[in-house]
Design a protein around this motif. Structure first.
Motif, short mmCIF file in Angstrom:
data_model
loop_
_atom_site.label_atom_id
_atom_site.label_comp_id
_atom_site.label_asym_id
_atom_site.label_seq_id
_atom_site.Cartn_x
_atom_site.Cartn_y
_atom_site.Cartn_z
N THR A 31 2.65 -3.20 0.51
CA THR A 31 2.60 -4.43 0.33
C THR A 31 3.55 -5.66 0.04
N GLY A 155 -3.35 -0.08 0.05
CA GLY A 155 -4.32 -0.44 0.86
C GLY A 155 -5.35 -1.16 0.35
N VAL A 156 -5.96 -0.81 -0.75
CA VAL A 156 -7.02 -1.60 -1.63
C VAL A 156 -6.43 -3.01 -1.76
N SER A 159 -6.46 -4.98 1.47
CA SER A 159 -7.84 -5.27 1.89
C SER A 159 -8.58 -6.55 0.94
N TRP A 243 -4.91 2.56 14.71
CA TRP A 243 -4.99 3.28 13.61
C TRP A 243 -4.26 4.65 13.52
#
Length: 408
Positions: A31, A155-156, A159, A243
């Motif tokens: 991040t 990743g959360v 998102s 991906w």
């Protein structure tokens, strides 16, 4: 299956400390770039400049901070530097301009470099010499487990994409370093080492050890591959789905978690370390050759080549890691473990700083031939480490254990 948990006692406590802060680091790694652009408000060029300058400073202070760990005691030094890292990460929560960002980044890199050296000195004081490589293998497995969990949390945040989510990640990272500091206080104290004869920062005069460190730095060019080189290669030069970047990351971290300890068992001295590194060089050349085949292939053909190359890459990584750990410790004289590990650790900093530039040039600008050039460079460095290690061993005390090890 090899037991993923280290033995009870100091080794398990060290692993818990590693796990504590690696979770936060995993979230930070995925991040940080977007945090510095979206929340701090910096452009990519300034972020790159600031982080490069910060890690350059960190590489310079790693040696004196390692020496401090030797002289003042590694446990107290490691605790202090873990707290300092937490403070540096926390300062990112409030910086909103380039100069404060640069100062915070320098503080972060300085504390991280010193903490790595102090931890190595702490491990050397708590773990028998013949068990150190195995202990480091357990720590590497723990590190990958924590990074994987942290990457999922990051990743959360990605998102969600909100300032609050990014701020929460950085707050989490700061808290995990405080948790690391607390866990480190649960370890037995290691007595400071009295000053030994020789010049201050003797490692800077140890030419054989400096050459070993330089060659190891070349081997560490594999480090930015997973985070930068392969993602750019997939998106710019192949038809493989994007991906696959995430899948290859999971493959790498999972393999290290499961097999690093087993791979390290065969490394017991300088001779076996040199052989492991030579094998890793051969595997890296094969890795680069397989990755080169992915360009121009169909999407499925490229994916197969990338997965096959990634399997070879993680095998080479585990061999190189085990061999380099053994060399870094065995060639460091007693009483200067922290100082020498601080210097040896600059290879990681240099690889992370200059590696992205070199990989971008070789892989994106040159293409498939760039993979082969990279593989040849790493292979040459891996084979050069054998004679250089013998040279370094020959300069150690004649009655010391290093001189007694057979180097084939």
């Amino acid at each position: 299956m090899t037991n993923p948990l280290p033995p009870r006692g100091p080794q398990r406590t060290l692993a818990l400390a590693q796990l504590s802060n690696s979770v936060g680091d995993g979230a930070y790694y995925v991040t940080s770039a977007l945090y510095f652009t979206h929340v701090v408000g910096l452009d990519a060029a300034r972020i790159g400049l600031g982080l490069t300058a910060a890690w350059a400073v960190g590489s310079l202070v790693g040696v004196p901070l390692g020496r401090l760990a030797d002289r003042r005691g590694p446990r107290g030094t490691a605790v202090l530097l873990a707290v300092a890292t937490a403070a540096a990460v926390a300062s990112f929560l409030v910086v909103r301009d380039f100069v404060p960002f640069l100062l915070a980044a320098c503080g972060y890199a300085t504390a991280q470099s010193g903490l790595a050296a102090a931890r190595q000195a702490l491990l050397a004081g708590l773990v028998a010499k013949e068990e150190r490589t195995g202990a480091l293998a357990h720590l590497q497995s723990t590190l990958n487990a924590g990074l994987a969990v942290g990457a999922g949390l990051g990743g959360v945040a990605l998102s969600l994409g909100t300032d609050g989510a990014y701020l929460t990640v950085f707050a989490l990272d700061a808290v995990t370093f405080l948790a690391c500091a607390y866990v480190l206080t649960r370890l037995p104290a290691v007595e400071p080492v009295p000053a030994v004869e020789g010049a201050r920062l003797e490692v800077l005069r140890d030419r054989p050890y400096a050459v070993v460190t330089l060659l190891n730095t070349v081997l560490l060019l594999r480090m930015p591959l997973l985070s930068l080189g392969i993602p750019l290669w997939i998106t710019e030069r192949t038809e493989a789905p994007e991906w696959l970047v995430s899948a290859l990351f999971i493959l790498n971290t999972g393999a290290v978690m499961l097999f690093q300890v087993r791979m390290a068992r065969a490394v017991t001295g300088l001779g076996t370390a040199a052989r492991a590194i030579r094998r890793s060089g051969v595997l890296m050349l094969a890795t680069c050759g397989v990755f080169a085949l992915s360009t121009g292939a169909s999407a499925w053909g490229a994916a197969v080549a990338l997965i096959g190359g990634s399997v070879l890459l993680v095998a080479a990584e585990m061999l190189q890691s085990a061999g380099s750990w053994q060399l870094g410790f065995d060639l460091a004289p007693p009483g200067r473990i922290g100082e020498y590990q601080g210097f040896f650790g600059t290879g990681v900093t240099v690889a992370r700083t200059l590696g992205p530039l070199l990989l971008t040039l070789l892989l994106i600008e040159v293409g498939a031939a760039g993979w082969l050039l990279l593989g040849a460079l790493i292979l040459a460095a891996s084979y050069a480490l054998g004679p250089v290690t013998r040279w370094a061993a020959a300069t150690r005390p004649a009655d010391g254990p290093v001189r007694e090890q057979a180097l084939n």
